[in-house]
Motif scaffolding. Sequence first.
Motif, PDB file in Angstrom:
ATOM      1  N   ALA A   1       0.757  -1.249   0.129  1.00 56.72           N
ATOM      2  CA  ALA A   1       0.098  -0.022   0.016  1.00 56.72           C
ATOM      3  C   ALA A   1       1.024   1.194   0.009  1.00 56.72           C
ATOM      4  CB  ALA A   1      -0.864  -0.045   1.275  1.00 56.72           C
ATOM      5  N   SER A   2       2.006   1.380   0.602  1.00 55.44           N
ATOM      6  CA  SER A   2       2.871   2.429   0.812  1.00 55.44           C
ATOM      7  C   SER A   2       3.869   2.500   0.017  1.00 55.44           C
ATOM      8  CB  SER A   2       3.334   2.460   2.098  1.00 55.44           C
ATOM      9  OG  SER A   2       4.118   1.319   2.526  1.00 55.44           O
ATOM     10  N   ALA A   3       4.005   1.377  -0.827  1.00 56.17           N
ATOM     11  CA  ALA A   3       5.242   1.144  -1.817  1.00 56.17           C
ATOM     12  C   ALA A   3       4.902   2.069  -3.014  1.00 56.17           C
ATOM     13  CB  ALA A   3       5.535  -0.222  -2.211  1.00 56.17           C
ATOM     14  N   GLU A   4       6.106   2.807  -3.366  1.00 53.02           N
ATOM     15  CA  GLU A   4       5.717   3.810  -4.562  1.00 53.02           C
ATOM     16  C   GLU A   4       6.443   2.997  -5.850  1.00 53.02           C
ATOM     17  OE1 GLU A   4       8.031   7.337  -4.020  1.00 53.02           O
ATOM     18  OE2 GLU A   4       6.925   8.070  -2.170  1.00 53.02           O
ATOM     19  N   THR A   5       5.546   1.990  -6.182  1.00 49.32           N
ATOM     20  CA  THR A   5       5.645   1.109  -7.390  1.00 49.32           C
ATOM     21  C   THR A   5       5.362   1.874  -8.647  1.00 49.32           C
ATOM     22  OG1 THR A   5       3.595   0.011  -6.989  1.00 49.32           O
ATOM     23  CG2 THR A   5       5.927  -1.188  -6.122  1.00 49.32           C
ATOM     24  N   LEU A   6       5.700   1.316  -9.727  1.00 44.64           N
ATOM     25  CA  LEU A   6       5.447   1.889 -10.833  1.00 44.64           C
ATOM     26  C   LEU A   6       3.912   1.405 -11.269  1.00 44.64           C
ATOM     27  CD1 LEU A   6       8.727   1.172 -13.072  1.00 44.64           C
ATOM     28  CD2 LEU A   6       8.105   3.367 -12.123  1.00 44.64           C
ATOM     29  N   PRO A   7       3.279   2.291 -12.218  1.00 48.40           N
ATOM     30  CA  PRO A   7       2.101   1.799 -12.624  1.00 48.40           C
ATOM     31  C   PRO A   7       1.945   0.844 -13.330  1.00 48.40           C
ATOM     32  CG  PRO A   7       2.775   3.993 -13.845  1.00 48.40           C
ATOM     33  CD  PRO A   7       3.553   3.639 -12.599  1.00 48.40           C
TER      34      PRO A   7
ATOM     35  N   LYS B   1       9.562  -5.666 -20.993  1.00 47.85           N
ATOM     36  CA  LYS B   1       8.935  -4.814 -21.947  1.00 47.85           C
ATOM     37  C   LYS B   1       8.039  -5.533 -22.695  1.00 47.85           C
ATOM     38  CE  LYS B   1      12.732  -4.692 -25.628  1.00 47.85           C
ATOM     39  NZ  LYS B   1      13.279  -3.830 -26.185  1.00 47.85           N
ATOM     40  N   ALA B   2       8.099  -6.851 -22.762  1.00 49.33           N
ATOM     41  CA  ALA B   2       7.232  -7.301 -23.582  1.00 49.33           C
ATOM     42  C   ALA B   2       5.751  -7.453 -22.696  1.00 49.33           C
ATOM     43  CB  ALA B   2       7.385  -9.020 -23.670  1.00 49.33           C
ATOM     44  N   LEU B   3       5.656  -7.611 -21.453  1.00 48.42           N
ATOM     45  CA  LEU B   3       4.670  -7.310 -20.750  1.00 48.42           C
ATOM     46  C   LEU B   3       4.109  -5.640 -20.541  1.00 48.42           C
ATOM     47  CD1 LEU B   3       5.007  -9.819 -17.927  1.00 48.42           C
ATOM     48  CD2 LEU B   3       3.834 -10.242 -19.947  1.00 48.42           C
ATOM     49  N   GLY B   4       4.831  -4.820 -20.940  1.00 50.27           N
ATOM     50  CA  GLY B   4       4.597  -3.452 -21.021  1.00 50.27           C
ATOM     51  C   GLY B   4       5.265  -2.685 -19.747  1.00 50.27           C
ATOM     52  N   GLN B   5       6.068  -3.522 -19.059  1.00 55.51           N
ATOM     53  CA  GLN B   5       6.860  -2.974 -17.890  1.00 55.51           C
ATOM     54  C   GLN B   5       8.035  -2.399 -18.295  1.00 55.51           C
ATOM     55  OE1 GLN B   5       6.685  -6.757 -15.435  1.00 55.51           O
ATOM     56  NE2 GLN B   5       5.177  -5.652 -14.250  1.00 55.51           N
TER      57      GLN B   5
ATOM     58  N   LYS C   1       9.866  -1.877  -7.266  1.00 52.22           N
ATOM     59  CA  LYS C   1       9.313  -1.324  -8.886  1.00 52.22           C
ATOM     60  C   LYS C   1       8.160  -1.826  -9.152  1.00 52.22           C
ATOM     61  CE  LYS C   1      11.642  -1.645 -13.370  1.00 52.22           C
ATOM     62  NZ  LYS C   1      12.947  -2.110 -14.069  1.00 52.22           N
ATOM     63  N   TYR C   2       7.625  -3.159  -8.898  1.00 52.28           N
ATOM     64  CA  TYR C   2       6.336  -3.616  -9.357  1.00 52.28           C
ATOM     65  C   TYR C   2       5.880  -4.802  -8.250  1.00 52.28           C
ATOM     66  CZ  TYR C   2       7.056  -1.864 -14.094  1.00 52.28           C
ATOM     67  OH  TYR C   2       7.010  -1.143 -15.107  1.00 52.28           O
ATOM     68  N   PRO C   3       4.304  -4.337  -8.114  1.00 51.55           N
ATOM     69  CA  PRO C   3       3.988  -5.769  -6.997  1.00 51.55           C
ATOM     70  C   PRO C   3       3.719  -6.895  -7.901  1.00 51.55           C
ATOM     71  CG  PRO C   3       2.228  -4.263  -8.202  1.00 51.55           C
ATOM     72  CD  PRO C   3       3.442  -3.593  -8.756  1.00 51.55           C
ATOM     73  N   PRO C   4       3.481  -7.928  -6.961  1.00 50.13           N
ATOM     74  CA  PRO C   4       3.111  -9.031  -7.603  1.00 50.13           C
ATOM     75  C   PRO C   4       1.782  -9.041  -8.574  1.00 50.13           C
ATOM     76  CG  PRO C   4       3.427  -9.678  -5.163  1.00 50.13           C
ATOM     77  CD  PRO C   4       3.600  -8.049  -5.434  1.00 50.13           C
ATOM     78  N   VAL C   5       1.980  -9.879  -9.644  1.00 52.13           N
ATOM     79  CA  VAL C   5       0.620  -9.381 -10.622  1.00 52.13           C
ATOM     80  C   VAL C   5       0.382 -10.860 -11.188  1.00 52.13           C
ATOM     81  CG1 VAL C   5       1.810  -7.166 -11.440  1.00 52.13           C
ATOM     82  CG2 VAL C   5       2.458  -9.313 -12.750  1.00 52.13           C
ATOM     83  N   TRP C   6      -0.958 -10.805 -11.710  1.00 47.89           N
ATOM     84  CA  TRP C   6      -1.510 -11.882 -12.559  1.00 47.89           C
ATOM     85  C   TRP C   6      -1.303 -11.588 -14.068  1.00 47.89           C
ATOM     86  CZ3 TRP C   6      -3.477 -16.402 -10.518  1.00 47.89           C
ATOM     87  CH2 TRP C   6      -3.776 -16.413  -9.252  1.00 47.89           C
TER      88      TRP C   6
ATOM     89  N   LEU D   1      -2.312  -6.288 -17.193  1.00 49.30           N
ATOM     90  CA  LEU D   1      -1.661  -7.279 -15.790  1.00 49.30           C
ATOM     91  C   LEU D   1      -2.560  -6.585 -14.582  1.00 49.30           C
ATOM     92  CD1 LEU D   1       2.270  -6.395 -15.897  1.00 49.30           C
ATOM     93  CD2 LEU D   1       0.833  -8.567 -16.756  1.00 49.30           C
ATOM     94  N   VAL D   2      -2.817  -7.676 -13.504  1.00 47.32           N
ATOM     95  CA  VAL D   2      -3.570  -7.368 -12.580  1.00 47.32           C
ATOM     96  C   VAL D   2      -2.983  -7.451 -11.456  1.00 47.32           C
ATOM     97  CG1 VAL D   2      -5.853  -8.332 -11.370  1.00 47.32           C
ATOM     98  CG2 VAL D   2      -5.662  -8.421 -13.894  1.00 47.32           C
ATOM     99  N   GLY D   3      -2.638  -6.393 -10.538  1.00 48.26           N
ATOM    100  CA  GLY D   3      -2.222  -6.269  -9.118  1.00 48.26           C
ATOM    101  C   GLY D   3      -2.562  -7.365  -8.273  1.00 48.26           C
TER     102      GLY D   3
END
Length: 241
Positions: free
Chosen positions: A20-26, A171-175, A203-208, A31-33
Motif C-alpha cells: 500500500a505504501s510502496a511507490e511502485t510503477l503503474p 517490456k514484452a509485458l509493457g513493464q 518497482k512492481y507488485p506481484p501481478v497476475w 496485468l492485474v495487481g
Amino acid sequence: MIAPSLRVALLVLGLSAGFASAETLPLPAGLVGAATTDGEALLIGAEARAAYFPLADQFVTQKTQSFCGVASMVMVLNAAGVPAPTVPEYEPYRTFTQDNLLDARTDAVVPRETILRQGMTLDQLGGVLALQPLDVTVKHAGDDSLDAFRTAARDHLAQPGQFVLVNYLRKALGQQTGGHISPLAAYDAEADRFLILDVARYKYPPVWVTASDLFAAMNTPDRDNGGRTRGYVLISRKTAN
C-alpha cells in the motif's frame, strides 16, 4: 482452524498492507495487481496455489537490481526446506540469504562478479539450482509451446514441494524494461492467468498475467545467453529413495 479461503484472504490482506505504501510503477493494461480486488479474487479461486503460502512466507526483495535470480532462488530454497547454511547473525538458526547462497561452487556456474554486473541467464539459474538437492528442469520457450508451459507450470504449482521460476522480458509485458526472473505462485484456470511474485518489490507488485502473454515474454532472445530464448525452470524437492 481457519478455512482455506479465509486463510488466503488474510494472507492477501497482509501482502496488500506491504504494497500500500510502496511507490511502485503503474501497471500496464493486461496485468492485474495481486493486492487489488480482482487480484484477491483470482487467488481465492485459483485451482493451483500450493506454492503460494510457502513462497509468501519467504518473500524477499532482491538486494540489488541484478539479483532477481538470486532472490528468487533464496525464496524457493527456503520454501522447499532445503538444508540451509548457518548465518552468523541468526545463530543457531539456518536459512538461505542473498549473502550466503553464492559461493565457490556457484562461481563455477556463474561468477558473482557477473551476477553483480548483469544478473544471470536461464541456464545459469538452472545450473546454480542443480547444485542443491533438487530436481531441476530448464525449459527454453523457443523449444517449448504455450500449452506445454501452461500444463507443466500448473501441475507444479498444484503440488506441495514444487516450484516454478520464470525468466522473461519485462517490456514484452509493457513493464520497464529488460530481462527479469521471479517465482510463479498460483494459476487460475478460468482467467488463464499466473501469479508472478515479483522480487523487485520496489518497482512492481506481484501481478497476475495471462499464460499467453507470459509465454510470449519468455519467448524472447537473451543475448547474454547466446541468443537462446528465455523460459522457465521446474523445481521439485528430491524424494528419498
